[in-house]
Write an enzyme that holds these catalytic residues in place. Structure first.
Site, PDB file in Angstrom:
ATOM      1  N   GLU A 141       0.841  -1.200   0.000  1.00 20.13           N
ATOM      2  CA  GLU A 141       0.000   0.000   0.000  1.00 20.13           C
ATOM      3  C   GLU A 141       0.875   1.248   0.000  1.00 20.13           C
ATOM      4  O   GLU A 141       0.573   2.240  -0.663  1.00 20.13           O
ATOM      5  CB  GLU A 141      -0.999  -0.043   1.150  1.00 20.13           C
ATOM      6  CG  GLU A 141      -2.054  -1.062   0.801  1.00 20.13           C
ATOM      7  CD  GLU A 141      -3.176  -1.230   1.779  1.00 20.13           C
ATOM      8  OE1 GLU A 141      -3.181  -0.574   2.835  1.00 20.13           O
ATOM      9  OE2 GLU A 141      -4.064  -2.043   1.480  1.00 20.13           O
ATOM     10  N   GLU A 142       1.979   1.194   0.732  1.00 14.93           N
ATOM     11  CA  GLU A 142       2.912   2.328   0.737  1.00 14.93           C
ATOM     12  C   GLU A 142       3.381   2.618  -0.696  1.00 14.93           C
ATOM     13  O   GLU A 142       3.452   3.762  -1.134  1.00 14.93           O
ATOM     14  CB  GLU A 142       4.113   1.996   1.640  1.00 14.93           C
ATOM     15  CG  GLU A 142       5.264   2.969   1.485  1.00 14.93           C
ATOM     16  CD  GLU A 142       6.330   2.839   2.574  1.00 14.93           C
ATOM     17  OE1 GLU A 142       6.128   2.113   3.556  1.00 14.93           O
ATOM     18  OE2 GLU A 142       7.360   3.509   2.426  1.00 14.93           O
TER      19      GLU A 142
END
Ligand SMILES: Cc1cc2nc3c(=O)[nH]c(=O)nc-3n(C[C@H](O)[C@H](O)[C@H](O)COP(=O)(O)OP(=O)(O)OC[C@H]3O[C@@H](n4cnc5c(N)ncnc54)[C@H](O)[C@@H]3O)c2cc1C
Length: 385
Positions: free
Chosen positions: A241-242
């Site tokens: 997700e980062e």
């Protein structure tokens, strides 16, 4: 990817927030080396911008990742990279694992307040000798009664000097490096935590970044996220997700800088004609925008696969790699066309030139992305025993 009227409404709301609540103050915050993070996050929390994909029972909007992507893109239009980075840490780096694997009690205590903007979160993984090689971290969390006792040093921790809690990765056993790590939520005011002076950075100047020292820091074992020993795996998932967020955020910044550079090149004349009329200039702008569209297509493809529940490690790594490299290319080319103005500190091209450089280093350097992609293409040579 098809955007709905709800996506458009969220995009408008995020753009307004950037234009009204961030951009007018950014020069002052960049100069000060920090921004009023609790105040800004509270306003974002009130607009629902800190919990877009987070569970509704914790006050999140419970939407899919495409909504998050839209907001990440809009935050990229902020007049610096530091404030969006601080926000991305809160929403997409320090809290995804807590939301997915944290107990109801832990989520109530920390996630809910991160979503309302009452708490600022930081992610504490890197150490002075271990950035790319996450498995090599040395910080330990040893069981003592009902507590963990934490010792070690974390390095380059974004938001650290203003954080209310850390999502910390530490070794909880002497087992193999990929199964001996755990993720623990550590309140920042716990006795035994101290900080270095703010680190003096090339860019991202409006965020606070520091070393964090843990000296016999005691937290209850109920602050463990998920299962003990699964911290490395959870961090690898959290990285996806980062990396998607980083790619989407980069796209917003690239679009914005290309727009601003085109405007400048229309106004600025040399040898009796606007700069933009030179074929080398307008062709370059077209080429850069084409590259941005290619990055957008890749990032949207990764986002759709993520929403479908597929493993996006390869696509997210590709998007992050391309975003980091393209940011360097666009910032450098645009800076050139601003001429001497581009060399000035407050210029948008020089701002992206400085802030955007982190994209190829933080959250997994380009070479780490290449290694992951090679592994998933099955062309990474096996280590010689
Ligand atoms: C401004 C800033 C904010 C940050 N925020 C955070 C944060 O909030 N939380 C956190 O945990 N960390 C944070 N970091 C740390 C960041 O994630 C690390 O700096 C990054 O992962 C790289 O690690 P390193 O600096 O130790 O580089 P190293 O691991 O020492 O690598 C140095 C360079 O060597 C190359 N390299 C490394 N390994 C290989 C390889 N196998 N093959 C080929 N080349 C290789 C890469 O080019 C890399 O840039 C931040 C860093 C900065 C600068």
């Amino acid at each position: 990817m098809k955007f709905s009227p709800e996506h458009d409404a969220l995009r408008r709301s995020a753009r307004q927030f950037v234009e009204k609540e961030l951009n007018p103050y950014i020069p002052e915050w960049e100069e000060a080396g920090r921004f009023p993070i609790h105040e800004v996050f509270k306003k974002m929390g009130d607009l629902g911008l800190l919990g877009i994909c987070k569970p509704t029972e914790n006050g999140g909007l419970g939407l899919d990742y495409s909504y998050n992507l839209v907001v990440a893109e809009e935050l990229g239009r902020a007049a610096c990279g530091g404030v969006p980075l601080a926000i991305g840490v809160q929403t997409d780096m320090a809290t995804p694992a807590l939301a997915r694997f944290g107990s109801a009690e832990l989520r109530d205590e920390f996630l809910t307040k991160a979503i309302t903007g009452d708490y600022v979160a930081a992610i504490a993984v890197s150490e002075p000798h271990a950035g790319s090689d996450v498995a090599a971290i040395k910080t330990t969390a040893k069981k003592d009664g009902d507590d963990y006792v934490i010792n070690g040093t974390k390095m380059w921790i974004t938001n650290s000097l203003q954080a209310d809690f850390f999502c910390l990765l530490a070794n909880t056993s002497d087992d193999k490096p990929h199964i001996n790590k755990s993720m623990i939520i550590v309140p920042a005011k716990t006795p035994g935590i101290s900080f270095s002076e703010p680190l003096n950075k090339l860019g991202m100047r409006s965020t606070t970044t520091a070393q964090v020292f843990f000296d016999n820091v005691r937290v209850p074992q109920r602050n463990l996220v998920g299962v003990e020993g699964m911290g490395f795996m959870m961090q690898m998932m959290q990285f996806q997700e980062e990396r998607l967020w980083a790619a989407a955020n980069a796209i917003g910044g690239l679009d914005h800088l290309i727009e601003q550079t085109i405007e400048y090149c229309k106004e600025r004349s040399t040898f009796g004609q606007p700069l933009i009329n030179n074929q080398s200039v307008h062709f370059r702008m077209a080429e850069l925008q084409t590259e941005v569209e290619a990055l957008r297509a890749l990032t949207y493809q990764a986002c759709e696969a993520h929403i479908a529940g597929e493993n996006v490690t390869k696509l997210a790594s590709m998007a992050k790699l391309k975003a980091g490299r393209l940011t360097r290319e666009v910032a450098d080319s645009c800076l050139q066309y601003w001429g001497g103005m581009g060399f000035m500190w407050d210029n948008p091209a020089s701002q992206l030139y400085r802030d955007g450089r982190l994209g190829s280093i933080g959250g997994g350097a380009d070479e780490i992305m290449l290694g992951i992609i090679c592994k998933l293409m099955d062309i990474l040579p096996k280590k010689q025993k």
